[in-house]
Design a protein around this motif. Structure first.
Motif, PDB file in Angstrom:
ATOM      1  N   SER A 243       0.839  -1.201   0.000  1.00  0.00           N
ATOM      2  CA  SER A 243       0.000   0.000   0.000  1.00  0.00           C
ATOM      3  C   SER A 243       0.873   1.250   0.000  1.00  0.00           C
ATOM      4  CB  SER A 243      -0.935  -0.022   1.221  1.00  0.00           C
ATOM      5  OG  SER A 243      -1.780  -1.155   1.188  1.00  0.00           O
ATOM      6  N   GLY A 265      -2.475  -3.539  -3.799  1.00  0.00           N
ATOM      7  CA  GLY A 265      -2.667  -2.973  -2.466  1.00  0.00           C
ATOM      8  C   GLY A 265      -3.360  -1.621  -2.535  1.00  0.00           C
ATOM      9  N   LEU A 267      -4.387   2.108  -1.272  1.00  0.00           N
ATOM     10  CA  LEU A 267      -3.650   3.165  -0.579  1.00  0.00           C
ATOM     11  C   LEU A 267      -4.458   3.690   0.613  1.00  0.00           C
ATOM     12  CD1 LEU A 267      -2.226   5.229  -3.585  1.00  0.00           C
ATOM     13  CD2 LEU A 267      -1.180   3.314  -2.348  1.00  0.00           C
TER      14      LEU A 267
END
Length: 349
Positions: A243, A265, A267
């Protein structure tokens, strides 16, 4: 029964709660293993739009059938089962296209129904109807069966980007998800898998997960090394399994013409924007995709791959804790030396 309850953000308590009620078309499962996911950690720290606290988390689960609804057939007390997470409505526009991860009205165990950080969990009728409850053989541990849920999400990501024979793959972020991506990519015919992370300690972890080359991107120029490893062309596929916005930006410098990128991933919600050179996408004809969640079909496939031994997940389980030690388990799950941390509320059968 006892459960680990998220009372408020950052405060998980092991406490007494009411026993789950078995619906006429549902089941109750005695939880034997519930793995901690990165999403659980995000919810523990930051909450989730679908969840009102206090709440019981845990969406990577396996156990034994403890109670059967009056309208349910085909199951018996003691059946060993793995339990998936997200139930599509099978009625909206996207479900009718077969795109179940884009369902407009999804329901989820650990989100809309209490999860597996407990001694028992209720299985709603929707989960049975869509095939999210699957029998597992005696020779498969409950902890291994619990890993089917994250593997199903990895399958979804690789189906979206069409991972195939001959691919040269870069995976940024070598946690549990990154390592699962590496294993699955190799099983789908990737000829080279390059793993990248900022932690030198990950070098020791990745060797057993199908990674051919490991790059510590905090010590080496990732773009330069990837180009060296791919004859100057770049990777056919880049998977961002972390992320980190900068990693998403850098992915465009790692992919070759006509290559594919997967942003796996999500954020942080307060920092969702990145700066991307769209000319790279335009002139190199690159495809960039997101990947989120999984469908019941992909969950069943993940479990089949684990049961058959095609994807070996035992090495992912680096730490186990009894349910009452939930606080210590969460701390371990946040540490770099862990991959999959599993709660085992009951002794393994």
């Amino acid at each position: 029964m006892k459960a680990a309850v998220l009372q408020n953000l950052g405060n998980m308590e092991f406490t007494e709660v009411e026993d789950p009620k078995c619906e006429a078309e549902g089941l109750v499962v005695k939880v034997m293993a519930s793995a901690i996911c990165g999403t659980d950690l995000k919810i523990y720290r930051h909450g989730h739009a679908w969840i009102t606290l206090p709440w019981i988390l845990g969406h990577e689960n396996a156990g034994v059938v403890a109670e059967i609804g009056s309208g349910v057939t085909g199951w018996k007390i003691g059946d060993r089962v793995a339990v998936g997470c997200i139930m599509p409505c099978n009625d909206c526009y996207f479900c009718n296209q077969g795109w179940h991860t884009s369902c407009q009205n999804p329901r989820g165990i650990s989100y809309h129904y209490p999860g597996g950080f407990a001694e028992y969990m209720a299985i709603p009728p929707e989960a049975l109807k869509c095939g999210l409850v699957q029998r597992i053989p005696d020779n498969l541990s409950f902890a291994e069966a619990a890993v089917a849920e994250p593997l199903s999400c990895v399958i979804n990501g690789q189906e979206i980007i069409d991972m195939h024979l001959g691919d040269q793959v870069v995976i940024i972020g070598m946690g549990t998800i990154g390592c699962l991506h590496a294993l699955l990519a190799k099983s789908r015919g990737a000829v080279k898998v390059i793993g990248a992370d900022v932690l030198e300690s990950k070098r020791d972890l990745v060797g057993i997960f199908g990674v051919d080359v490991y790059i510590n991107s905090s010590q080496e120029d990732l773009v330069k090394r990837v180009m060296e490893e791919t004859d100057g062309l770049g990777a056919t596929t880049v998977i961002v399994a972390c992320s980190v916005g900068k990693a998403q930006e850098q992915a465009l410098s790692l992919v070759r013409s006509r290559g594919r990128i997967c942003f796996f991933g999500g954020l942080p919600k307060d920092r969702p924007f990145v700066n991307i050179n769209s000319n790279i996408i335009h002139y190199k004809e690159v495809s960039a995709h997101g990947a989120f969640s999984s469908s019941p079909r992909q969950y069943q496939l993940a479990l089949d791959l684990i049961i058959s031994g095609k994807i070996k997940v035992k090495e992912f389980i680096t730490h186990t804790f009894p349910l009452q030690d939930i606080s210590e388990a969460l701390k371990m799950a946040e540490k770099e030396e862990s991959l999959k941390v599993v709660l085992e509320p009951w002794p393994a059968l």
